[in-house]
Design a protein around this motif. Structure first.
Motif, PDB file in Angstrom:
ATOM      1  N   HIS A  26      43.709  46.559  28.316  1.00 11.10           N
ATOM      2  CA  HIS A  26      42.963  45.831  29.345  1.00 11.10           C
ATOM      3  C   HIS A  26      43.563  45.992  30.737  1.00 11.10           C
ATOM      4  CE1 HIS A  26      40.546  44.129  26.249  1.00 11.10           C
ATOM      5  NE2 HIS A  26      41.508  43.394  25.748  1.00 11.10           N
ATOM      6  N   SER A  27      44.694  46.681  30.839  1.00  5.53           N
ATOM      7  CA  SER A  27      45.374  46.808  32.133  1.00  5.53           C
ATOM      8  C   SER A  27      44.611  47.729  33.083  1.00  5.53           C
ATOM      9  CB  SER A  27      46.789  47.352  31.932  1.00  5.53           C
ATOM     10  OG  SER A  27      47.558  46.433  31.209  1.00  5.53           O
ATOM     11  N   ASN A  28      44.702  47.396  34.355  1.00  2.00           N
ATOM     12  CA  ASN A  28      44.096  48.184  35.438  1.00  2.00           C
ATOM     13  C   ASN A  28      42.592  48.373  35.287  1.00  2.00           C
ATOM     14  OD1 ASN A  28      46.542  48.501  36.835  1.00  2.00           O
ATOM     15  ND2 ASN A  28      47.128  50.142  35.431  1.00  2.00           N
ATOM     16  N   ARG A  29      41.951  47.400  34.687  1.00  2.80           N
ATOM     17  CA  ARG A  29      40.492  47.439  34.548  1.00  2.80           C
ATOM     18  C   ARG A  29      39.833  46.479  35.541  1.00  2.80           C
ATOM     19  NH1 ARG A  29      38.158  51.261  31.915  1.00  2.80           N
ATOM     20  NH2 ARG A  29      36.603  49.879  31.069  1.00  2.80           N
ATOM     21  N   GLU A  30      40.667  45.832  36.362  1.00  4.09           N
ATOM     22  CA  GLU A  30      40.197  44.873  37.365  1.00  4.09           C
ATOM     23  C   GLU A  30      39.455  43.690  36.744  1.00  4.09           C
ATOM     24  OE1 GLU A  30      38.232  46.855  40.632  1.00  4.09           O
ATOM     25  OE2 GLU A  30      39.782  48.394  40.716  1.00  4.09           O
ATOM     26  N   TYR A  31      39.878  43.294  35.548  1.00  2.00           N
ATOM     27  CA  TYR A  31      39.327  42.094  34.931  1.00  2.00           C
ATOM     28  C   TYR A  31      39.930  40.878  35.625  1.00  2.00           C
ATOM     29  CZ  TYR A  31      37.935  45.098  31.001  1.00  2.00           C
ATOM     30  OH  TYR A  31      37.373  46.069  30.211  1.00  2.00           O
ATOM     31  N   ASN A  32      39.101  39.918  35.995  1.00  5.34           N
ATOM     32  CA  ASN A  32      39.629  38.720  36.656  1.00  5.34           C
ATOM     33  C   ASN A  32      40.263  37.753  35.653  1.00  5.34           C
ATOM     34  OD1 ASN A  32      37.361  37.706  35.440  1.00  5.34           O
ATOM     35  ND2 ASN A  32      36.385  36.995  37.326  1.00  5.34           N
TER      36      ASN A  32
END
Length: 87
Positions: free
Chosen positions: A51-57
């Motif tokens: 999930h890293s660097n996926r710009e999930y808030n």
């Protein structure tokens, strides 16, 4: 020195014991479940950068590193990997 100590640990147990592990995505959910239901913790914890660097808030990109350090500080063996998501 830490890598040598880990290698020594693995050599000492080779052929004598099984070093078990579990994958986790959400800060020790699976390892906590094992501890709660068996009374034992795995030695090896697989931690994913999926999930890293996926710009999930809703996700802290530093979480895998924090979890690896926490597990290592508890004398565990962190195994880091990245299941890359398609764009």
């Amino acid at each position: 020195p830490e890598a040598s100590a880990l290698y020594g640990f693995l050599l000492d147990h080779y052929g004598k014991r099984i070093i078990s592990g579990v994958m986790t995505l959400n800060s020790f959910d699976e390892s906590n479940w094992l501890k709660d239901n068996t009374g034992k913790e795995p030695a090896l914890l697989g931690i994913d950068f999926m999930h890293s660097n996926r710009e999930y808030n809703w996700y802290d990109d530093e979480e895998p590193i924090k979890d690896a350090k926490t597990w290592y500080d508890r004398n565990g063996i962190p195994a880091l990997m990245w299941h890359w998501s398609d764009p």
